[in-house]
Motif scaffolding. Structure first.
Motif, short mmCIF file in Angstrom:
data_model
loop_
_atom_site.label_atom_id
_atom_site.label_comp_id
_atom_site.label_asym_id
_atom_site.label_seq_id
_atom_site.Cartn_x
_atom_site.Cartn_y
_atom_site.Cartn_z
N MET A 238 78.91 94.01 69.01
CA MET A 238 79.09 93.34 70.30
C MET A 238 78.20 93.94 71.37
O MET A 238 78.41 93.69 72.56
CB MET A 238 80.55 93.47 70.74
N LEU B 262 76.85 91.59 73.90
CA LEU B 262 77.90 91.08 74.80
C LEU B 262 78.17 92.09 75.90
O LEU B 262 78.39 91.73 77.06
CB LEU B 262 79.19 90.83 74.02
N LEU C 78 77.91 91.76 79.87
CA LEU C 78 78.99 92.19 80.76
C LEU C 78 78.46 93.11 81.85
O LEU C 78 78.85 93.01 83.01
CB LEU C 78 80.00 92.92 79.92
N THR D 35 83.24 86.22 81.33
CA THR D 35 81.98 86.30 80.58
C THR D 35 82.18 85.91 79.12
O THR D 35 81.43 85.09 78.58
CB THR D 35 81.43 87.74 80.62
N THR D 36 83.22 86.48 78.51
CA THR D 36 83.45 86.17 77.11
C THR D 36 83.76 84.69 76.93
O THR D 36 83.26 84.03 76.03
CB THR D 36 84.62 87.00 76.58
N THR E 118 80.61 82.49 77.42
CA THR E 118 79.67 82.63 76.31
C THR E 118 80.18 81.88 75.08
O THR E 118 79.43 81.15 74.44
CB THR E 118 79.50 84.11 75.95
N THR E 119 81.48 82.04 74.79
CA THR E 119 82.03 81.34 73.63
C THR E 119 81.97 79.85 73.83
O THR E 119 81.66 79.09 72.91
CB THR E 119 83.50 81.75 73.41
N ILE F 297 74.56 83.91 75.40
CA ILE F 297 74.78 85.17 76.13
C ILE F 297 73.73 85.30 77.24
O ILE F 297 74.05 85.57 78.40
CB ILE F 297 74.67 86.37 75.17
N HIS G 222 90.30 87.05 68.23
CA HIS G 222 89.96 86.70 69.61
C HIS G 222 90.64 87.65 70.59
O HIS G 222 90.04 88.14 71.52
CB HIS G 222 90.40 85.28 69.92
N THR H 176 88.93 90.91 70.60
CA THR H 176 87.63 90.84 71.27
C THR H 176 87.80 90.81 72.78
O THR H 176 87.14 91.55 73.51
CB THR H 176 86.88 89.58 70.81
N TYR H 177 88.72 89.95 73.25
CA TYR H 177 88.93 89.86 74.70
C TYR H 177 89.43 91.20 75.25
O TYR H 177 88.99 91.64 76.32
CB TYR H 177 89.92 88.75 75.05
N MET I 82 86.59 93.60 75.40
CA MET I 82 85.66 93.26 76.48
C MET I 82 86.22 93.69 77.82
O MET I 82 85.49 94.16 78.69
CB MET I 82 85.37 91.76 76.49
#
Lengths: 440, 321
Positions: free
Chosen positions: B56, B59, B63, B106-107, B110-111, B125, B205, B208-209, B212
């Motif tokens: 990541m 990413l 960020l 941001t996440t 991007t997704t 991204i 998910h 990941t969140y 982040m």
């Protein structure tokens, strides 16, 4: 008074506008290549990596060659050197040390940028005048570009455009069939691409700045990709988007700054050109992502919605065709798997089209509607016959497939099926198939 | 008077140790820098391990740019509500809000661009972070009337740190340690066997969140000292050094933390040394990153040497399997 031509003729506005346009054209040409190679973020790393080189170039031009002002060519040259070095290190890290490409990108980016910041803090002490300029490369300083920059960027843009035109065939091969290109051993081809990418980035950081440069590589290419699917068209459309964002960015930045300074005297509010160009480019990108005719999100959703609507309409007609005595609104709601929010306007629409009639609390098909419904039933049953006779499925298992195909079959396909099956009278479930051009 | 004035690299440490044992308040600027940098680099090194393992890193790069918009919005809100002078030294709740908001937005964007818009992941991204960063810069320029604030957020300025920054860096470090220890097993599972994690009901998910958000908190704690871009070096280089030297996760975490802490100690000392001996007031953040990249280069060279030694070793062919 707003006058678009003045941006190309006015001696003050000319430099930034034409300079940014040339720069955006260059970077968006290379952006297509980078995007198709699926290495969109390489630009991000390279632009940051060019920063220490730019500072060294500026330093050299003042202390080594004793120019009066910092020479833009030397800054570009320094940037190109560290940019290429970064690109080389990237390949070494990923190939030799098997570091994941995302980590490698980040490491190289941050290391070079950190060294750049170290240098800039040194410059701040020794050459106070240069410090301002070196800072300018961070967010771009389009406003100070003059005719010398236009000439320089024009030459560089020309070189990039010429290289892409001359190498077009090889590029196509390398982009879409890298292995074959390798077998043919197109000599040192990737290094030419690398040089071009570095050149375009180094040209761009003067007006957009190190940090936002990667947007000018990606955004025009992504926007162009929404509209066309041929490489040559991409190479035309992407620079067009780039040039448009550069022009609009300059116009917005200048006009808004002017309007704001008229509004509040004293407070100096400047809308910087670089970020404005980037914002315009990404708005264009967003608009094309949403509204491009074929690939855009809105048009895709619209296609899906209209297909669902057609299906719902045809299912309604079919249902009424099966219930000749008419059907009340409640039973329609119960037996048709259609959202009530959709069904209500659908009923209104079909009534306005004259396909159904409303009598004594019941819906009936009209003559037109009956013909339409009969055609759908005919398609359904023709497909069932086809599946049983030609594909060899059992009669029990064909209904669900036909339930979908009835919405998809075109008149041409209907004709072909009729010919192939010799206009059958009965379907596999011993139901009559409505004849062609059915009207009762 | 600052006891570190006039110390070189070695006397810096002897002075530091002396001060540690005499335990006398108040803290001097060098000590504040030291504490903040050590806290920040420890947070970065710990969360960075997962970042690099889960691929990541880019990413996080996104960020680190978009956080500027979050900071700008929080700053405006703060100034509106409390009416204080223009500086980014905001209290923790505002920074916390900015970080969480930016991490999630941001996440999400991007997704969304990648999945719904059909844009390549890298390109989405790139578009998202440049757009939000440009917005952040414009917002700062239009409202703060001070373009230098934007530049300071990018470059960082260790010399402007005060005790308030310690109160931000240390809690975020504590939070990082706490969360990463508590959810170690879940992170481990979802990183190395995501299908099994999904089957057990741990949503990738969600992790990941969460990660982040943690990263964006870390970036927020670091932006005043090293700037939003150089934080990336702290996030990626120590874990990669660890990864190059060992194959065990535990050792990788420990090595990464050790490298982060040592290098930040050295950078403060070296910056003081250069000032004393050569009269060069260099950016400590820049120095920190330069030292980190030197350490990284040395590790790479070491690996290269180790590999060549292995290739030349006569036992190479006799090794089992």
């Amino acid at each position: 008074m707003f006058d678009i031509l003045s941006y190309f003729t006015d001696p003050v506005l000319r430099g930034p506008t034409i300079g940014s346009i040339l720069m955006c054209v260059t970077s968006s040409i290379m952006g297509v290549i980078v995007y198709l190679q699926k290495r969109a973020l390489v630009g991000e790393t390279l632009s940051h990596a060019a920063y220490p080189g730019v500072i060294v170039g500026l330093l050299c031009s003042v202390s080594l060659f004793h120019f009066e002002e910092a020479n833009p060519l030397l800054a570009l040259f320094g940037g190109a050197i560290t940019g290429s070095l970064a690109l080389y290190l990237l390949t070494v890290l990923t190939k030799r040390f098997r570091i994941k490409s995302d980590s490698a990108l980040c490491i190289v980016l941050a290391s070079f940028f950190g060294i750049g910041i170290l240098l800039i803090s040194m410059v701040q002490l020794t050459h106070g005048g240069l410090y301002k300029q070196a800072e300018g490369y961070l967010f771009g300083q389009a406003a100070t570009m003059g005719d010398i920059h236009i000439t320089l960027y024009f030459v560089l843009a020309l070189i990039v455009a010429l290289a892409v035109t001359l190498l077009y065939k090889e590029l196509q091969l390398a982009l879409f069939d890298a292995n074959y290109a390798k077998i043919l051993a197109i000599p040192s081809f990737s290094s030419i691409i690398f040089v071009l990418i570095v050149t375009s980035i180094v040209v761009g950081i003067r007006s957009v700045g190190v940090i936002l440069m990667s947007a000018m590589l990606i955004a025009p290419a992504v926007s162009a990709r929404q509209f066309v699917h041929k490489l040559s068209h991409l190479f035309w459309l992407s620079p067009l988007f780039g040039a448009l964002s550069a022009l609009l960015g300059n116009v917005f930045s200048y006009e808004i700054t002017k309007a704001l300074s008229q509004d509040r005297s004293g407070g100096k509010i400047v809308l910087p050109t670089g970020p404005t160009i980037v914002l315009v480019a990404s708005s264009l990108c967003l608009l094309s992502l949403l509204f491009a005719p074929k690939r855009g999100l809105v048009s895709r959703l619209w296609r899906i919605a209209s297909f669902r609507m057609t299906c719902a309409k045809e299912n309604l007609l079919k249902y009424l065709w099966r219930h000749k005595s008419g059907s009340s609104e409640e039973s329609l709601y119960t037996f048709l798997a259609i959202n009530p929010l959709v069904l209500r306007p659908l009923l209104l629409y079909t009534r306005l089209q004259g396909w159904i009639e409303y009598k004594n609390g019941h819906y009936h098909l009209s003559k037109d509607g009956e013909a339409k419904a009969a055609r759908i039933v005919r398609l359904h049953r023709l497909w069932e016959v086809y599946l049983v006779d030609y594909v060899g499925l059992g009669a029990r298992s064909v209904h669900s497939s036909a339930e979908e195909m009835e919405h998809i079959l075109t008149p041409e396909l209907e004709y072909e099926l009729t010919e192939l099956l010799k206009d059958p009278m009965w379907d596999p479930h011993q139901q009559p198939i409505p004849p062609k051009g059915f009207l009762r | 008077m600052n006891p570190y004035t006039g110390t070189n690299f070695f006397t810096f440490f002897t002075t530091l140790i002396g001060r540690l044992f005499s335990f006398s308040a108040p803290l001097f600027p060098d000590e504040i820098q030291l504490i903040v940098l050590v806290g920040v680099s420890l947070s970065c090194a710990l969360v960075g391990v997962w970042l690099t393992l889960r691929k990541m890193a880019m990413l996080a790069n996104a960020l680190s740019h978009t956080i500027l918009l979050g900071i700008a919005i929080a700053f405006l809100l703060w100034r509106q509500l409390e009416g204080l002078e223009a500086s980014f030294q905001m209290p923790l709740p505002y920074l916390f809000g900015a970080a969480v908001l930016t991490g999630v937005v941001t996440t999400l964007l991007t997704t969304l661009l990648h999945k719904q818009g059909g844009v390549q992941e890298e390109a989405s991204i790139g578009i998202v972070f440049t757009t939000l960063f440009a917005l952040g810069i414009l917002l700062i320029n239009l409202t703060a009337r001070n373009a230098h604030i934007g530049i300071e957020a990018v470059m960082g300025n260790v010399d402007a740190l005060t005790f308030d920054d310690v109160k931000i860096a240390l809690p975020i470090m504590g939070l990082n340690i706490l969360i990463l220890t508590l959810f170690h097993k879940e992170l481990l599972l979802s990183t190395f066997d995501s299908s099994y994690a999904k089957a057990l009901g741990y949503s990738g998910h969600f992790i990941t969140y969460g990660l982040m958000t943690l990263i964006s908190l870390t970036v927020v704690s670091a932006f005043r000292s090293v700037g939003v871009i150089m934080v990336l070096a702290l996030l990626t280089i120590p874990p990669t050094i660890g990864r190059l030297l060992t194959h065990s996760l535990k050792k990788m975490v420990l090595l990464s933390a050790l490298v982060g802490i040592l290098i930040s100690l050295f950078s403060v000392a070296l910056s003081r040394h250069l000032l004393t001996e050569f009269g060069l007031p260099l950016s400590t953040g820049g120095l920190l990153v330069a030292l980190l990249s030197c350490a990284f280069a040395l590790t790479c060279l070491y690996r290269l040497g180790a590999r060549q030694k292995k290739m030349r070793s006569p036992h190479r062919l006799k090794q089992p399997h």
